[in-house]
Scaffold this active site. Structure first.
Site, PDB file in Angstrom:
ATOM      1  N   HIS A  74       0.841  -1.201   0.000  1.00  0.00           N
ATOM      2  CA  HIS A  74       0.000   0.000   0.000  1.00  0.00           C
ATOM      3  C   HIS A  74       0.874   1.248   0.000  1.00  0.00           C
ATOM      4  O   HIS A  74       1.827   1.331   0.768  1.00  0.00           O
ATOM      5  CB  HIS A  74      -0.890   0.040   1.254  1.00  0.00           C
ATOM      6  CG  HIS A  74      -2.023  -0.938   1.202  1.00  0.00           C
ATOM      7  ND1 HIS A  74      -3.114  -0.847   2.022  1.00  0.00           N
ATOM      8  CD2 HIS A  74      -2.241  -2.012   0.422  1.00  0.00           C
ATOM      9  CE1 HIS A  74      -3.952  -1.839   1.751  1.00  0.00           C
ATOM     10  NE2 HIS A  74      -3.432  -2.559   0.788  1.00  0.00           N
ATOM     11  N   TYR A 134      -8.881   5.209   8.322  1.00  0.00           N
ATOM     12  CA  TYR A 134      -8.962   5.520   9.758  1.00  0.00           C
ATOM     13  C   TYR A 134     -10.018   6.614   9.913  1.00  0.00           C
ATOM     14  O   TYR A 134      -9.810   7.729   9.418  1.00  0.00           O
ATOM     15  CB  TYR A 134      -7.625   6.051  10.282  1.00  0.00           C
ATOM     16  CG  TYR A 134      -6.554   4.991  10.462  1.00  0.00           C
ATOM     17  CD1 TYR A 134      -5.782   4.549   9.400  1.00  0.00           C
ATOM     18  CD2 TYR A 134      -6.313   4.441  11.723  1.00  0.00           C
ATOM     19  CE1 TYR A 134      -4.798   3.593   9.580  1.00  0.00           C
ATOM     20  CE2 TYR A 134      -5.327   3.480  11.912  1.00  0.00           C
ATOM     21  CZ  TYR A 134      -4.575   3.061  10.835  1.00  0.00           C
ATOM     22  OH  TYR A 134      -3.596   2.110  11.010  1.00  0.00           O
ATOM     23  N   PRO A 175      -3.101  -0.545  19.236  1.00  0.00           N
ATOM     24  CA  PRO A 175      -2.890  -0.968  17.850  1.00  0.00           C
ATOM     25  C   PRO A 175      -3.044   0.126  16.797  1.00  0.00           C
ATOM     26  O   PRO A 175      -2.749  -0.106  15.628  1.00  0.00           O
ATOM     27  CB  PRO A 175      -3.946  -2.065  17.657  1.00  0.00           C
ATOM     28  CG  PRO A 175      -4.990  -1.796  18.677  1.00  0.00           C
ATOM     29  CD  PRO A 175      -4.295  -1.160  19.829  1.00  0.00           C
ATOM     30  N   LYS A 213       2.061  -0.661  15.178  1.00  0.00           N
ATOM     31  CA  LYS A 213       3.485  -0.726  15.506  1.00  0.00           C
ATOM     32  C   LYS A 213       3.912  -1.986  16.266  1.00  0.00           C
ATOM     33  O   LYS A 213       5.106  -2.313  16.308  1.00  0.00           O
ATOM     34  CB  LYS A 213       3.888   0.499  16.366  1.00  0.00           C
ATOM     35  CG  LYS A 213       3.859   1.789  15.622  1.00  0.00           C
ATOM     36  CD  LYS A 213       5.035   1.906  14.665  1.00  0.00           C
ATOM     37  CE  LYS A 213       4.861   2.998  13.643  1.00  0.00           C
ATOM     38  NZ  LYS A 213       4.780   2.560  12.277  1.00  0.00           N
ATOM     39  N   TYR A 219       4.409   6.271  10.104  1.00  0.00           N
ATOM     40  CA  TYR A 219       3.569   5.118   9.776  1.00  0.00           C
ATOM     41  C   TYR A 219       4.349   4.052   9.009  1.00  0.00           C
ATOM     42  O   TYR A 219       4.223   2.861   9.280  1.00  0.00           O
ATOM     43  CB  TYR A 219       2.337   5.576   8.974  1.00  0.00           C
ATOM     44  CG  TYR A 219       1.226   4.556   8.998  1.00  0.00           C
ATOM     45  CD1 TYR A 219       0.340   4.492  10.074  1.00  0.00           C
ATOM     46  CD2 TYR A 219       1.078   3.635   7.977  1.00  0.00           C
ATOM     47  CE1 TYR A 219      -0.665   3.535  10.121  1.00  0.00           C
ATOM     48  CE2 TYR A 219       0.078   2.680   8.012  1.00  0.00           C
ATOM     49  CZ  TYR A 219      -0.789   2.637   9.086  1.00  0.00           C
ATOM     50  OH  TYR A 219      -1.774   1.673   9.127  1.00  0.00           O
TER      51      TYR A 219
HETATM   52  C1  LIG Z   1      -5.705  -9.537  20.298  1.00  0.00           C
HETATM   53  C2  LIG Z   1      -4.541  -8.722  19.776  1.00  0.00           C
HETATM   54  C3  LIG Z   1      -4.678  -7.950  18.600  1.00  0.00           C
HETATM   55  C4  LIG Z   1      -3.602  -7.196  18.119  1.00  0.00           C
HETATM   56  N1  LIG Z   1      -3.773  -6.443  17.008  1.00  0.00           N
HETATM   57  C5  LIG Z   1      -2.729  -5.705  16.541  1.00  0.00           C
HETATM   58  C6  LIG Z   1      -2.848  -4.908  15.390  1.00  0.00           C
HETATM   59  O1  LIG Z   1      -3.890  -4.851  14.758  1.00  0.00           O
HETATM   60  N2  LIG Z   1      -1.744  -4.200  14.974  1.00  0.00           N
HETATM   61  C7  LIG Z   1      -0.537  -4.244  15.642  1.00  0.00           C
HETATM   62  O2  LIG Z   1       0.452  -3.620  15.242  1.00  0.00           O
HETATM   63  N3  LIG Z   1      -0.414  -4.989  16.736  1.00  0.00           N
HETATM   64  C8  LIG Z   1      -1.463  -5.709  17.188  1.00  0.00           C
HETATM   65  N4  LIG Z   1      -1.308  -6.462  18.290  1.00  0.00           N
HETATM   66  C9  LIG Z   1       0.015  -6.470  18.884  1.00  0.00           C
HETATM   67  C10 LIG Z   1       0.954  -7.438  18.165  1.00  0.00           C
HETATM   68  O3  LIG Z   1       0.236  -8.572  17.774  1.00  0.00           O
HETATM   69  C11 LIG Z   1       2.086  -7.767  19.121  1.00  0.00           C
HETATM   70  O4  LIG Z   1       2.807  -6.561  19.334  1.00  0.00           O
HETATM   71  C12 LIG Z   1       3.037  -8.849  18.629  1.00  0.00           C
HETATM   72  O5  LIG Z   1       2.385 -10.105  18.673  1.00  0.00           O
HETATM   73  C13 LIG Z   1       4.293  -8.908  19.487  1.00  0.00           C
HETATM   74  O6  LIG Z   1       5.084 -10.019  19.134  1.00  0.00           O
HETATM   75  P1  LIG Z   1       5.905 -10.788  20.244  1.00  0.00           P
HETATM   76  O7  LIG Z   1       6.679 -11.828  19.527  1.00  0.00           O
HETATM   77  O8  LIG Z   1       6.630  -9.817  21.091  1.00  0.00           O
HETATM   78  O9  LIG Z   1       4.821 -11.432  21.220  1.00  0.00           O
HETATM   79  P2  LIG Z   1       3.671 -12.515  20.943  1.00  0.00           P
HETATM   80  O10 LIG Z   1       3.230 -12.475  19.530  1.00  0.00           O
HETATM   81  O11 LIG Z   1       2.667 -12.317  22.016  1.00  0.00           O
HETATM   82  O12 LIG Z   1       4.414 -13.898  21.148  1.00  0.00           O
HETATM   83  C14 LIG Z   1       4.769 -14.368  22.410  1.00  0.00           C
HETATM   84  C15 LIG Z   1       4.796 -15.886  22.367  1.00  0.00           C
HETATM   85  O13 LIG Z   1       5.213 -16.379  23.646  1.00  0.00           O
HETATM   86  C16 LIG Z   1       4.384 -17.445  24.038  1.00  0.00           C
HETATM   87  N5  LIG Z   1       4.401 -17.533  25.497  1.00  0.00           N
HETATM   88  C17 LIG Z   1       3.721 -16.792  26.394  1.00  0.00           C
HETATM   89  N6  LIG Z   1       4.019 -17.179  27.646  1.00  0.00           N
HETATM   90  C18 LIG Z   1       4.908 -18.185  27.542  1.00  0.00           C
HETATM   91  C19 LIG Z   1       5.580 -18.997  28.482  1.00  0.00           C
HETATM   92  N7  LIG Z   1       5.384 -18.841  29.795  1.00  0.00           N
HETATM   93  N8  LIG Z   1       6.431 -19.944  28.027  1.00  0.00           N
HETATM   94  C20 LIG Z   1       6.635 -20.123  26.690  1.00  0.00           C
HETATM   95  N9  LIG Z   1       6.011 -19.374  25.751  1.00  0.00           N
HETATM   96  C21 LIG Z   1       5.165 -18.427  26.170  1.00  0.00           C
HETATM   97  C22 LIG Z   1       3.023 -17.096  23.464  1.00  0.00           C
HETATM   98  O14 LIG Z   1       2.184 -18.230  23.305  1.00  0.00           O
HETATM   99  C23 LIG Z   1       3.407 -16.492  22.121  1.00  0.00           C
HETATM  100  O15 LIG Z   1       3.486 -17.434  21.081  1.00  0.00           O
HETATM  101  C24 LIG Z   1      -2.368  -7.214  18.800  1.00  0.00           C
HETATM  102  C25 LIG Z   1      -2.236  -7.981  19.958  1.00  0.00           C
HETATM  103  C26 LIG Z   1      -3.299  -8.713  20.457  1.00  0.00           C
HETATM  104  C27 LIG Z   1      -3.129  -9.525  21.736  1.00  0.00           C
END
Ligand SMILES: Cc1cc2nc3c(=O)[nH]c(=O)nc-3n(C[C@H](O)[C@H](O)[C@H](O)COP(=O)(O)OP(=O)(O)OC[C@H]3O[C@@H](n4cnc5c(N)ncnc54)[C@H](O)[C@@H]3O)c2cc1C
Length: 397
Positions: A78, A207, A299, A303, A391
């Protein structure tokens, strides 16, 4: 311990989300071994719907490390987004304003699938369905991770631990309370999101700031639309039958020039609460936090996933430098380096959130300020450029 199995690796990575999987792949490319320990099963993490907008820097990284093929085939590039208020839509030409950069719409679960496939192809370990994960001796030079897998107790003996286990993980709680500080803000609203089996009604994101509340038109594929409406954080999902969701989306997204929103079968529906949070520092002893384990953004600025991947890149480089030269400077500076980007993204996410959502108590002064700011962005190239460069991803030197 009965059935105890001990494994030696260089880096133990807790969590197979975008941060942990990206880090594992970067380390592999430097010839560094790791074990990824994930609480959920593979199907669950590959289906978990979350973010969907990749910044240019994330796209460039995935291409450079060989995990961008499917993203390049299926992702939707986009070059602009739309801001809508007072019934009128205004396009912000992201690419034109940011020196040729763009965003790519590609679901987080697709990113996770690609990274898991790449991990499995390396032959390095990823342990799904790990239970009772705990971290030990993080302030020594031989940290250990214990967990149970398939009923068997295991211990990983490593040099470093990467806490990539998201905002509800256990890694951050291994840091003593007097060794960090948390900066937080919660918001008095939430997003009700749906995934609908209908082609997007416009080929770019919208938005919308409306008297009835915020709305966002987004997409996952040319056949699947992703839509959000602002709701109250404590709204029960039952209060939002499909007809009400579509009615609110129509009211908030339709324009005075006759554009209309196409509806379709709702495939998924959920409510996401919104908060901002940063933990400082993001490291302690031999533990390094990355992604949501250390910081959360609302969200609105898209980011969260991009920040998680950016942390993994900084950490991967720092770990590689340490193994290569024995120099700890990059590792010691990990938190400081990441926090500059994190706070920029925290500010942008808070700013977009504040500008676009309706405050529940109906603060008329605040609403007038929102409209003044929105008019300024669509009227001033300087203001639009600032939004655009944030963005698509603002790169810090
Ligand atoms: C419902 C929801 C909607 C979202 N929508 C958006 C959006 O539209 N746009 C946007 O930019 N961001 C969004 N986010 C935020 C974005 O998805 C996160 O910032 C991103 O997933 C971060 O990645 P991460 O790898 O740090 O953590 P995560 O993706 O949360 O990965 C962490 C991993 O660790 C695992 N874990 C947890 N505890 C343990 C443990 N004790 N032992 C072993 N493994 C464990 C989990 O199962 C998971 O697989 C959203 C988040 C949520 C919850």
């Amino acid at each position: 311990m009965a059935g105890h199995g001990s494994t030696r690796t260089q880096v133990a990575i807790i969590g197979a989300g975008p941060a942990g999987l990206t880090l594992g792949h970067l380390l592999h490319r430097h010839g560094i071994d790791s074990v990824i320990i994930e609480r959920r099963d593979r199907a669950y993490v590959e289906r978990r719907l979350r973010a969907g907008v990749l910044e240019q820097g994330t796209v460039d990284l995935f291409r450079a490390i060989g995990v961008g093929d499917r993203m390049d085939r299926e992702g939707l590039v986009h070059h602009g987004i739309h801001l809508q208020f007072e019934g009128e839509r205004h396009r912000i030409p992201l690419t034109e304003l940011s020196g040729g950069r763009a965003i790519t719409v590609y679901g987080q679960h697709e990113v996770v699938k690609d990274l898991i496939a790449a991990r499995l192809a390396t032959g390095r370990e990823i342990c799904f369905e790990a239970e009772d994960v705990s971290l030990h001796a993080l302030d020594s030079d031989r940290p250990r991770v214990r967990f149970r897998s398939g009923g068997v107790a295991r211990e990983i003996d490593c040099d470093l631990v990467a806490g990539c286990d998201g905002s509800h993980g256990i890694a951050r709680s291994a840091i003593p309370g007097d060794a960090y500080r948390v900066f937080e803000r919660t918001y008095p609203f939430a997003w009700l999101g749906i995934l609908a089996a209908v082609p997007p009604s416009l080929d770019e994101l919208i938005y919308a700031c409306h008297d009835r509340g915020f709305a966002l038109h987004s997409m996952r594929t040319p056949a699947i639309t992703r839509l959000y409406v602002q709701c109250a954080p404590n709204d029960p999902l039952d209060d939002w039958p499909d007809e009400r969701v579509w009615a609110e989306l129509r009211a908030r997204l339709e324009t005075t020039d006759g554009w209309s929103l196409e509806a379709g079968p709702v495939l998924e529906k959920g409510i996401t609460t919104m908060r901002s949070s940063v933990m400082e520092p993001m490291q302690w002893g031999r533990l390094f936090l990355a992604g949501d384990a250390a910081h959360v953004v609302p969200p609105t600025g898209a980011k969260g996933m991009n920040l998680a991947i950016a942390d993994a890149r900084v950490l991967g480089d720092a770990v590689a430098e340490w193994y290569r030269t024995g120099d700890r400077a990059l590792l010691d500076g990990y938190s400081r380096t990441c926090l500059r980007r994190v706070w920029r993204a925290e500010h942008f996410s808070w700013w977009m959130t504040s500008m676009l959502h309706r405050v529940p108590d109906g603060d008329a002064f605040h609403h007038k300020l929102q409209l003044a700011q929105l008019r300024y962005i669509v009227g001033s190239r300087a203001a639009a450029t600032s939004l655009a460069e944030n963005y698509v991803g603002y790169d810090h030197a």
